[in-house]
Design an enzyme around this catalytic site. Sequence first.
Site, short mmCIF file in Angstrom:
data_model
loop_
_atom_site.label_atom_id
_atom_site.label_comp_id
_atom_site.label_asym_id
_atom_site.label_seq_id
_atom_site.Cartn_x
_atom_site.Cartn_y
_atom_site.Cartn_z
N LYS A 47 26.94 87.74 -22.82
CA LYS A 47 25.75 88.48 -22.47
C LYS A 47 25.91 88.70 -20.94
O LYS A 47 25.49 89.61 -20.35
CB LYS A 47 24.61 87.47 -22.32
CG LYS A 47 24.28 87.15 -23.78
CD LYS A 47 22.92 86.45 -23.96
CE LYS A 47 22.61 85.18 -23.05
NZ LYS A 47 23.09 83.93 -23.54
N ARG A 122 12.80 81.68 -24.92
CA ARG A 122 13.50 80.61 -25.65
C ARG A 122 12.71 80.31 -26.69
O ARG A 122 13.52 79.83 -27.76
CB ARG A 122 13.93 79.59 -24.80
CG ARG A 122 15.20 79.82 -24.21
CD ARG A 122 15.57 78.67 -23.03
NE ARG A 122 16.24 79.12 -21.78
CZ ARG A 122 17.54 78.89 -21.56
NH1 ARG A 122 17.99 77.88 -22.34
NH2 ARG A 122 18.23 79.19 -20.55
N ARG A 161 39.85 76.87 -23.31
CA ARG A 161 39.86 77.17 -21.97
C ARG A 161 40.43 76.11 -21.45
O ARG A 161 40.00 75.05 -21.18
CB ARG A 161 38.61 77.50 -21.40
CG ARG A 161 38.14 78.91 -21.58
CD ARG A 161 36.90 79.40 -20.80
NE ARG A 161 35.66 78.57 -21.06
CZ ARG A 161 34.46 79.32 -20.88
NH1 ARG A 161 34.19 80.32 -20.45
NH2 ARG A 161 33.54 78.81 -20.99
N ARG A 194 37.28 71.89 -18.37
CA ARG A 194 35.77 71.40 -18.01
C ARG A 194 35.05 70.69 -18.90
O ARG A 194 34.90 70.63 -20.14
CB ARG A 194 35.04 72.75 -17.67
CG ARG A 194 35.42 73.53 -16.51
CD ARG A 194 34.12 74.55 -15.98
NE ARG A 194 34.44 75.55 -15.01
CZ ARG A 194 34.81 76.64 -15.27
NH1 ARG A 194 34.67 77.35 -16.42
NH2 ARG A 194 35.27 77.45 -14.43
N ARG A 205 24.96 72.24 -27.63
CA ARG A 205 24.15 73.57 -27.02
C ARG A 205 23.86 74.43 -27.90
O ARG A 205 22.85 75.10 -28.23
CB ARG A 205 25.11 74.14 -25.97
CG ARG A 205 25.17 73.40 -24.87
CD ARG A 205 26.32 74.06 -23.72
NE ARG A 205 25.56 75.23 -23.05
CZ ARG A 205 26.29 76.09 -22.24
NH1 ARG A 205 27.59 75.59 -22.00
NH2 ARG A 205 25.61 77.00 -21.79
#
Length: 247
Positions: A47, A122, A161, A194, A205
Amino acid sequence: MASASSSSLNLEDVPSVDLMTELLRRMKCSSKPDKRVILVGPPGSGKGTQSPIIKDEYCLCHLATGDMLRAAVATKSPLGIKAKEAMDKGELVSDDLVVGIIDEALKKPSCQKGFILDGFPRTVVQAQKLDEMLENRGAKVDKVLNFAIDDAILEERITGRWIHPSSGRTYHTKFAPPKIPGVDDVTGEPLIQRKDDTAAVLKSRLEAFHKQTEPVIDYYKKKGIVANLPAEKPPQEVTADVKKALS
């Protein structure tokens, strides 16, 4: 240059090039149709990559509710003061307040042609309140872009990542691996991941996203305004799909 937030902005003090640029932008935008677009998608679905492109292409303002809340608190607007009271108590800012802040933002010239909303609504209740507020303005949501992507692909995107902390160089185990696994190409120092880029964090999430936000997509599907975008495609192809959905 006078800050735009001062109530009496003196145009004489604005550099000509800025005035001309804005004037040309408004002329180009005047022929664009109004659009009110909501972006829905899990973390990592792209997004953030697409919203600036949509914003420029259709002359919309980008409303990120988190940023708007912070700005309202900083400018000490009446709604901002209320929001700060809630935050100071550790409470969530009420839906009515957030919708009120969006309502305020829509008065700006930059939002004349419409908006992109990202991160809101949401929940179905938020969607209903947003619709009510827009209805009072004689407007409605035109399109909900659903960045649909398989959880497994997101996991691969995000958990692969790796970062070299001091330079910010990023690698990806699959898409852009370092020459030697776990080591920065330039300095030979170890790479780190991270905290948010772990499978466990992503899982929680995603669970929250599916539980809260899938009903929002169903709510807008009933209105016939949802466009499903296959978000696992390369960014340029997703952009092409976005334009098709909004044309």
